[in-house]
Design a protein around this motif. Sequence first.
Motif, short mmCIF file in Angstrom:
data_model
loop_
_atom_site.label_atom_id
_atom_site.label_comp_id
_atom_site.label_asym_id
_atom_site.label_seq_id
_atom_site.Cartn_x
_atom_site.Cartn_y
_atom_site.Cartn_z
N GLY A 237 16.56 -2.81 58.22
CA GLY A 237 17.07 -3.82 59.13
C GLY A 237 18.24 -4.60 58.55
O GLY A 237 18.62 -4.46 57.40
N ARG A 238 18.82 -5.45 59.39
CA ARG A 238 19.98 -6.27 59.03
C ARG A 238 19.47 -7.61 58.48
O ARG A 238 19.01 -8.48 59.22
CB ARG A 238 20.87 -6.49 60.24
CG ARG A 238 22.15 -7.27 59.98
CD ARG A 238 22.92 -7.48 61.26
NE ARG A 238 23.29 -6.23 61.90
CZ ARG A 238 24.39 -5.55 61.62
NH1 ARG A 238 25.25 -6.04 60.71
NH2 ARG A 238 24.65 -4.42 62.24
N SER A 239 19.56 -7.78 57.16
CA SER A 239 19.06 -9.01 56.52
C SER A 239 20.18 -10.03 56.39
O SER A 239 21.31 -9.70 56.02
CB SER A 239 18.49 -8.69 55.13
OG SER A 239 18.17 -9.87 54.44
N GLY A 240 19.85 -11.28 56.66
CA GLY A 240 20.82 -12.35 56.51
C GLY A 240 21.21 -12.62 55.08
O GLY A 240 22.26 -13.21 54.81
N SER A 241 20.40 -12.19 54.13
CA SER A 241 20.71 -12.41 52.72
C SER A 241 21.34 -11.18 52.06
O SER A 241 21.55 -11.17 50.85
CB SER A 241 19.43 -12.78 51.96
OG SER A 241 18.46 -11.75 52.05
N GLU A 257 19.50 4.94 63.87
CA GLU A 257 20.52 3.92 64.10
C GLU A 257 20.15 2.54 63.55
O GLU A 257 20.94 1.61 63.63
CB GLU A 257 20.81 3.80 65.60
CG GLU A 257 21.36 5.07 66.22
CD GLU A 257 22.72 5.47 65.64
OE1 GLU A 257 23.42 4.60 65.12
OE2 GLU A 257 23.04 6.68 65.71
N THR A 258 18.97 2.41 62.98
CA THR A 258 18.59 1.12 62.39
C THR A 258 19.43 0.83 61.16
O THR A 258 19.52 1.68 60.26
CB THR A 258 17.11 1.13 62.00
OG1 THR A 258 16.31 1.47 63.13
CG2 THR A 258 16.69 -0.24 61.46
N PRO A 259 20.09 -0.33 61.08
CA PRO A 259 20.86 -0.65 59.87
C PRO A 259 19.94 -0.92 58.69
O PRO A 259 18.75 -1.22 58.86
CB PRO A 259 21.63 -1.91 60.27
CG PRO A 259 20.82 -2.53 61.36
CD PRO A 259 20.18 -1.39 62.09
N VAL A 260 20.50 -0.79 57.49
CA VAL A 260 19.75 -1.08 56.28
C VAL A 260 20.60 -1.98 55.38
O VAL A 260 21.83 -1.99 55.47
CB VAL A 260 19.34 0.21 55.53
CG1 VAL A 260 18.28 0.98 56.30
CG2 VAL A 260 20.55 1.10 55.27
N SER A 261 19.94 -2.71 54.50
CA SER A 261 20.60 -3.76 53.72
C SER A 261 20.52 -3.49 52.22
O SER A 261 19.52 -2.99 51.71
CB SER A 261 19.95 -5.12 54.01
OG SER A 261 20.10 -5.47 55.39
#
Length: 301
Positions: A237-241, A257-261
């Motif tokens: 997922g797309r993490s704010g940190s 299509e899921t983003p990774v951090s």
Amino acid sequence: MTGINRPYRPEEDFLGPPVSLTLSPADPQAGSPVTLTATLTNTTRIALRGTVLHLAVNGSGWRCGLGNLAPGTTATRSWRTMLPPNVEGKITFTAHAIFDVHRHGSDCARATTSVRLPHQSLVGAFDNVGIASDDAVTAADIDGSRSSLSAQALASVGLSPGAVVTYDGVPFTWPATEPGDKDNAVSSGQTVLLSGSGSRLAFLGTSTWGEGKGEGAVVYADGSKQRFPVAVPDWYGRSGSAAVVVPYRNIVTGRDETPVSLFVFDVRLQGKPLHSVVLPKVGDGLQAGVPALHIFAMAVA
């Protein structure tokens, strides 16, 4: 065929004799001598005939004949060798004895021990393939379930092989590896040599199967040690940190299509000359369902 149908002989059914193995020194260093000593004791009721002992370091080594060992006798042999100057990581030492137990059969006894030597660099500690090309998604496995970072998705955010990128004020060099090659270290307490000094030791990485939590240590040239904790978020997922968000990932069936951090985490240094870092002990390696911390780059700043 001779011996296939011969009568059963109880004296041939026995637990193998024990062989032990010791090292001197117990914590050898790269480029230094080490002595392997093996002891084989015939605890069986029959003679061990034509006994041969092999002593080895990472599979290469020395052999000697021990002859016939009567019941209750012991043989000890030592072998002194030099470890290569560039050896690093896990080194396995082996004692392997082979002997005949009757005219038509042989048996063996084996002992192993291992030590972990410092890695010359983080690249030397790479033990996982986490990046795959979109046209060969099964070439990597970052989480034990055949998921991976996409080489194309990484390049779209500036992380092409060997790229120098700056996150949180720290310049990192992304691994100069091709998709399908080992490109990250699964953080499990490996020691990596360092040099120089600075105010921060920073890492670029991510975790799989949950938060990667553990403790590492910075070792200074004066022998002092500074322990530090880490708690790196999961990649999914797309993490704010996040330091950088990769737009999609690969899974075994293709593109997800899921983003990774990816994340930057660091330890504040004491300004003294550095010797090495012990990577945080998060786990014992890669296993589906178990948190793992993956380190792609590190830098002293």
